[in-house]
Design a protein around this motif. Structure first.
Motif, mmCIF file in Angstrom:
data_model
loop_
_atom_site.group_PDB
_atom_site.id
_atom_site.type_symbol
_atom_site.label_atom_id
_atom_site.label_comp_id
_atom_site.label_asym_id
_atom_site.label_seq_id
_atom_site.Cartn_x
_atom_site.Cartn_y
_atom_site.Cartn_z
ATOM 1 N N THR A 252 0.812 -1.217 0.000
ATOM 2 C CA THR A 252 0.000 0.000 0.000
ATOM 3 C C THR A 252 0.845 1.268 0.000
ATOM 4 O O THR A 252 0.339 2.350 -0.287
ATOM 5 N N PRO A 256 1.614 5.227 -3.606
ATOM 6 C CA PRO A 256 0.150 5.191 -3.480
ATOM 7 C C PRO A 256 -0.516 6.369 -4.173
ATOM 8 O O PRO A 256 0.095 7.421 -4.378
ATOM 9 N N GLU A 257 -1.766 6.167 -4.527
ATOM 10 C CA GLU A 257 -2.547 7.259 -5.103
ATOM 11 C C GLU A 257 -2.758 8.326 -4.028
ATOM 12 O O GLU A 257 -2.869 8.013 -2.840
ATOM 13 N N THR A 260 -4.697 8.103 -0.369
ATOM 14 C CA THR A 260 -4.823 6.717 0.090
ATOM 15 C C THR A 260 -4.283 6.593 1.512
ATOM 16 O O THR A 260 -3.170 7.032 1.803
#
Length: 277
Positions: A252, A256-257, A260
């Motif tokens: 994650t 990450p975007e 997020t």
């Protein structure tokens, strides 16, 4: 897709789009994973097993979702680096955000070879990719690099003398130490052309150790036991390839975007580039 019919040889008793020879009354690890990802290539028996597995080990579904999201980000990174051919090992069923879908959004000419040792996954993959002349599903075992690479090259879709993306996402933690995962990866790495990229995720016991130990124990008696490894062992799988930033991190946390913010799964992820670029 209807899941009310039972398996058997009579085509009239089978749901549409079920590959010949596939028994839908027996759960399939590939279809269970597909269900966890929100796919449609699964049946009641697979969903029942997935529900039990999630109840016993909630981390399983978390890992599936985190891995698929990481895969999308990693493939887009490779596309930005000019990669247009991909070899996806231990691919499962190529649905729901699979490599060819992500790559084709950037370049419709991208080519993908999916490889799995699970005949059911390959059967469903062949069906999904029917009529696609730039993607194929092959039956082979990741533990036999020479065979895998020969079969992949024989498709005519990949040019091993040019940079490609080699993906092993949630694959190597199914390979026990007795099979020599480090040696297996060395064989793959030494075959790849300069500029190739290696995308890899692996279960680790350095995050949420109690949950991981429970999952490992739960899967030990089954057909697909898993083997958690520490950061040093996973890093060694990249060999002399250079890890891109941010390095080997929980899936994650790999680029990450924006916005997020989710719990770290016990999966370490990284993308590395071959030397000589």
């Amino acid at each position: 897709m209807s899941d009310t019919a039972a398996g058997g040889d009579d085509a009239a008793d089978r749901p549409e789009r079920v590959p010949a020879g596939v028994d839908i009354t027996v759960p399939s690890p590939a279809r269970i994973y597909d269900f966890m990802l929100g796919g449609s290539h699964n049946f009641a028996v697979d969903r029942e097993v997935a529900a039990r597995a999630s109840a016993s080990s909630p981390v399983a579904a978390e890992m599936a979702v985190a891995n698929r999201a990481f895969l999308a980000r990693a493939v887009r990174t490779l596309l930005d680096a000019g990669i247009r051919q991909f070899l996806d090992l231990g691919s499962g069923i190529p649905t729901v955000g699979s490599v060819h879908e992500i790559a084709r959004a950037e370049d419709p000419e991208s080519r993908v070879v999916y490889v799995d040792h699970d005949r059911i996954a390959v059967a469903h993959g062949e069906q999904v990719l029917r009529g696609d002349d730039r993607a194929i599903a092959l039956l082979a075992d990741v533990r036999a690099p020479a065979t895998v690479l020969a079969k992949a090259a024989a498709t005519g879709l990949l040019d091993l003398d040019r940079p490609l993306g080699l993906l092993l996402v949630t694959t190597l933690h199914y390979v026990g130490d007795d099979a020599g995962p480090a040696s297996i990866m060395r064989r793959y790495r030494t075959t790849l052309a300069p500029g190739s990229h290696l995308v890899l995720t692996h279960l680790t016991d350095e995050i949420r150790a109690d949950e991981v130990a429970h999952t490992v124990e739960l899967m030990r008696p089954g057909p697909s036991p898993v083997f958690a490894r520490d950061r040093a062992a996973i890093t060694a799988l990249f060999g002399d390839f250079t890890l891109l930033g941010p390095g080997l991190v929980p899936a994650t946390r790999w680029r990450p975007e924006p916005g997020t913010d989710v719990a770290d799964p016990p999966i370490l992820a990284g993308v590395a580039v071959a030397p000589g670029t």
